[in-house]
Design a protein around this motif. Structure first.
Motif, PDB file in Angstrom:
ATOM      1  N   GLY A  87      -3.494   7.992   8.744  1.00 55.58           N
ATOM      2  CA  GLY A  87      -3.198   8.330   7.359  1.00 55.58           C
ATOM      3  C   GLY A  87      -4.471   8.671   6.609  1.00 55.58           C
ATOM      4  N   HIS A  88      -4.280   9.272   5.443  1.00 53.57           N
ATOM      5  CA  HIS A  88      -5.423   9.573   4.579  1.00 53.57           C
ATOM      6  C   HIS A  88      -5.552   8.462   3.542  1.00 53.57           C
ATOM      7  N   ILE A  89      -6.742   7.867   3.480  1.00 54.49           N
ATOM      8  CA  ILE A  89      -6.951   6.735   2.575  1.00 54.49           C
ATOM      9  C   ILE A  89      -7.370   7.276   1.215  1.00 54.49           C
ATOM     10  N   HIS A  90      -6.531   7.082   0.223  1.00 53.62           N
ATOM     11  CA  HIS A  90      -6.807   7.612  -1.114  1.00 53.62           C
ATOM     12  C   HIS A  90      -8.113   7.024  -1.660  1.00 53.62           C
ATOM     13  N   GLY A  91      -9.044   7.911  -2.001  1.00 57.02           N
ATOM     14  CA  GLY A  91     -10.276   7.476  -2.651  1.00 57.02           C
ATOM     15  C   GLY A  91     -11.363   6.992  -1.711  1.00 57.02           C
ATOM     16  N   LEU A  92     -11.086   6.946  -0.425  1.00 58.16           N
ATOM     17  CA  LEU A  92     -12.107   6.495   0.542  1.00 58.16           C
ATOM     18  C   LEU A  92     -12.174   7.536   1.668  1.00 58.16           C
ATOM     19  N   ASP A  93     -12.980   8.564   1.454  1.00 57.29           N
ATOM     20  CA  ASP A  93     -12.925   9.718   2.351  1.00 57.29           C
ATOM     21  C   ASP A  93     -13.437   9.435   3.758  1.00 57.29           C
ATOM     22  N   ASP A  94     -14.287   8.439   3.914  1.00 56.75           N
ATOM     23  CA  ASP A  94     -14.775   8.160   5.273  1.00 56.75           C
ATOM     24  C   ASP A  94     -14.246   6.821   5.805  1.00 56.75           C
ATOM     25  N   ALA A  95     -13.052   6.471   5.350  1.00 54.77           N
ATOM     26  CA  ALA A  95     -12.336   5.325   5.944  1.00 54.77           C
ATOM     27  C   ALA A  95     -11.186   5.876   6.785  1.00 54.77           C
ATOM     28  N   PHE A  96     -11.005   5.322   7.967  1.00 53.47           N
ATOM     29  CA  PHE A  96     -10.010   5.870   8.891  1.00 53.47           C
ATOM     30  C   PHE A  96      -9.164   4.753   9.497  1.00 53.47           C
ATOM     31  N   LEU A  97      -7.861   4.952   9.429  1.00 54.40           N
ATOM     32  CA  LEU A  97      -6.898   3.985   9.957  1.00 54.40           C
ATOM     33  C   LEU A  97      -6.761   4.268  11.457  1.00 54.40           C
ATOM     34  N   THR A  98      -7.727   3.786  12.217  1.00 50.15           N
ATOM     35  CA  THR A  98      -7.841   4.236  13.613  1.00 50.15           C
ATOM     36  C   THR A  98      -6.963   3.461  14.577  1.00 50.15           C
ATOM     37  N   ARG A  99      -6.618   2.214  14.246  1.00 48.37           N
ATOM     38  CA  ARG A  99      -5.792   1.421  15.162  1.00 48.37           C
ATOM     39  C   ARG A  99      -4.688   0.737  14.375  1.00 48.37           C
ATOM     40  N   LEU A 100      -3.547   0.626  15.022  1.00 51.16           N
ATOM     41  CA  LEU A 100      -2.438  -0.115  14.427  1.00 51.16           C
ATOM     42  C   LEU A 100      -1.916  -1.109  15.450  1.00 51.16           C
ATOM     43  N   SER A 101      -1.702  -2.361  15.034  1.00 46.03           N
ATOM     44  CA  SER A 101      -0.770  -3.175  15.807  1.00 46.03           C
ATOM     45  C   SER A 101       0.483  -3.304  14.924  1.00 46.03           C
ATOM     46  N   GLU A 102       1.417  -4.155  15.261  1.00 44.52           N
ATOM     47  CA  GLU A 102       2.698  -4.041  14.572  1.00 44.52           C
ATOM     48  C   GLU A 102       2.600  -4.238  13.059  1.00 44.52           C
ATOM     49  N   GLU A 103       1.817  -5.235  12.641  1.00 40.77           N
ATOM     50  CA  GLU A 103       1.722  -5.516  11.206  1.00 40.77           C
ATOM     51  C   GLU A 103       0.292  -5.442  10.680  1.00 40.77           C
ATOM     52  N   HIS A 104      -0.616  -4.941  11.481  1.00 36.80           N
ATOM     53  CA  HIS A 104      -2.018  -4.830  11.086  1.00 36.80           C
ATOM     54  C   HIS A 104      -2.461  -3.372  11.187  1.00 36.80           C
ATOM     55  N   GLY A 105      -3.177  -2.920  10.163  1.00 34.69           N
ATOM     56  CA  GLY A 105      -3.832  -1.618  10.219  1.00 34.69           C
ATOM     57  C   GLY A 105      -5.330  -1.823  10.176  1.00 34.69           C
ATOM     58  N   MET A 106      -6.029  -1.261  11.171  1.00 35.84           N
ATOM     59  CA  MET A 106      -7.471  -1.436  11.262  1.00 35.84           C
ATOM     60  C   MET A 106      -8.168  -0.218  10.659  1.00 35.84           C
TER      61      MET A 106
END
Lengths: 369, 369
Positions: free
Chosen positions: B295-314
């Motif tokens: 996903g695109h993180i609003h307001g944080l251009d160099d933050a990346f949601l690179t891993r997901l487990s079921e209820e955690h986004g890294m």
């Protein structure tokens, strides 16, 4: 055989379910000092949680306050919310719930601990907490080396009762996914038992050392000092666990019933389940599982669910599957790669008892936390 | 600003929603002979379908009989079920529904057509159908070259009224995903307009030539002979469409509100949305989009949601995002890669009108077909 159910739907075989529940309870029970506290994320059903407790589980684990609320409303009396609560509203809800059931909440930061402390003090409560430890997965959990300092600070907070530590690591070794689940489980247990000893030496009365996932639970349970395991997937099992060697495909209680809706060519059948029916979080071809496709097709060993769009599943047919001469309207049962996130897509599951089928709403799914 | 909503939740900005609906209606409206029939798969909400119709859409498209039933029960009077119906029970339900609303169903095989014919004859009805054509995606749809022969057979069935052909192809050229959505849309429209002409020459009265997806709809609508387009995603837009150049990130009406629950290290923040919150069907790094993260993180251009487990986004934090000094408890808004399958994970969405927030159950999600 055509089953008179509208497709797509998730079917749970209750005989296999009962066997999976009993097998895990028996195996954990071989370690006298280790309790079983299954994670309900897989089924999200109070009735299945009750079966687990009836078979010997001490209680259940959930990820959300809302799930705990649903489970408690349906009679589950001992719940660990294994997720850091960091907003006042959720902490308040958890404290209110703890007036009715045995409840343990998680903490992994001083900020979170202080928020629970303030809220508990305001409401005149004491909250039982466990500290989450990162043992290599790099998600929530205080870094292993920083755990003693944080535990000491939490232990000083008057409205928190720090009674345990816990971790989740899964099938991981040296920070990477592994098929060597025995080594992974053993190391996970060892790290946590060692840490608990260090904390006790520092004067913190750690009672519970809670670890384990479906692949690692039984190996971690064999480590002296481990007191509790929290497997989730074992209740239904899935293709990923079979690939890890944790179970056989015959142990998978959950499958998705789909209908062939189109046969555009000899090597292709289209079924009425896509990415809104089958979870896509365990992708084909990824290490170390190397699963081909998004599920195992029952009875068609060389058919592979290689592509999904939202409501379409594209089934590539090898020579054997082509010889089966699938017709439009035929039903297939598919064991998904990951049953937990697949069940989460469905409002209902169908419980199969022999030839009878009963729809059951998945009560704790789709919850806001 | 902290929004007093429990997270994770999907928020829909109603101003952007209204603009997206109007823009598509205006642009399709420039082609006098082309109707707009949005696919409701994205929102699954009767109230949003009504907004689309109020703005000029002739009706809506759905994938399931159950979705059509929910939409009809809430006042939507013109629906195309763009999915082959191949079981008697669903065909019966569709025919019953056609007594109350304008309904068109899909067919892509003789077997399916015969089943509709038999069921319609038994119930004393005539059913309006469109023939689905495979224009290269290789999912449902009769193969392009086989379409005239099948159309001729269907046209002879007395209880079927074959009034149109339709296809879904998306951003595809030469069988591969493409960023050249203009060429893809033009070719899609051309193929279908040509086929309609051939069918008419053969004496089959094809009125409707229905094509188009969000990326290709406006290009396909410009092809002479195309009469209808069925975009879906445009209503909310998403990161995938922005990457395709179809919209800007500012046009995305849908985002997921999450809370930072853990800050284990300077380069990592954990949020309370994982693969049960963000769809994983549009994977990072895949051609031709090369999206980084889920996903695109609003307001944080160099933050990346690179891993997901079921209820955690890294959330991996680059230097700029690290400087933002995220705290446990902070909220973030994330535009998902694919909004349709993300909304499908949630029982409710939150409609935002300025500073007011209203929860809305996603009425047509989680349906069995």
């Amino acid at each position: 055989m055509t089953i008179s159910l509208e497709t797509p739907c998730v079917i749970i075989d209750t005989d296999i379910l009962a066997r999976n529940i009993q097998t895990m309870a028996d195996r954990v029970g071989q370690h006298n000092t280790v309790k079983l506290r299954p994670h309900a994320k897989t089924h999200k059903l109070p009735s299945v949680a009750q079966l687990q407790i009836d078979a010997g589980a001490v209680g259940i684990t959930v990820a959300k306050v809302s799930e705990a609320e649903v489970m408690a409303a349906h009679g589950i009396g001992n719940i660990f919310i294994a997720y850091p609560l960091v907003t006042v509203s959720k902490i308040e809800r958890a404290i209110r719930l703890s007036e009715k059931i045995e409840l343990i909440v998680a903490v992994d930061s001083l900020a979170g601990a202080l928020l629970i402390e303030q809220t508990a003090a305001r409401l005149g409560h004491t909250v039982q907490v466990r500290l989450e430890i990162d043992t290599g997965l790099r998600r929530t959990g205080v870094l292993y080396e920083q755990a003693p300092a944080l535990a000491a600070e939490i232990a000083r907070l008057p409205h928190l009762r720090l009674t345990g530590i816990y971790t989740f690591r899964g099938a991981l070794l040296d920070g990477k996914p592994t098929l060597d689940v025995a080594a992974a489980g053993w190391e996970e247990g060892q790290l946590m038992a060692d840490l608990a000893d260090r904390l006790r030496t520092a004067g913190i009365a750690i009672e519970d050392v809670s670890v384990g996932s479906t692949p690692t639970a039984l190996y971690a349970a064999a480590v002296p000092g481990v007191t509790e395991v929290r497997p989730g997937t074992y209740v239904y099992q899935d293709r990923m666990q079979a690939q890890l060697g944790v179970c056989e495909l015959e142990d998978c209680a959950g499958s998705v019933l789909v209908t062939v809706v189109s046969r555009p060519s000899a090597d292709l059948a289209i079924v009425d389940g896509g990415s809104k029916t089958f979870a896509t979080d365990v992708q084909p071809g990824t290490n170390p599982l190397h699963l081909r496709g998004f599920g195992h097709i029952h009875g068609l060993d060389d058919a592979f669910l290689t592509r999904l769009s939202e409501e379409h599943g594209m089934l590539e047919l090898g020579p054997l599957a082509q010889a089966a001469n699938l017709q439009v309207g035929d039903q297939l049962r598919i064991i998904p790669n990951h049953i937990c996130s697949t069940v989460n897509l469905h409002n209902q599951v169908v419980m199969q008892r022999g030839d009878t089928f009963e729809r059951l709403p998945v009560l704790a799914r789709g919850m806001l936390e």
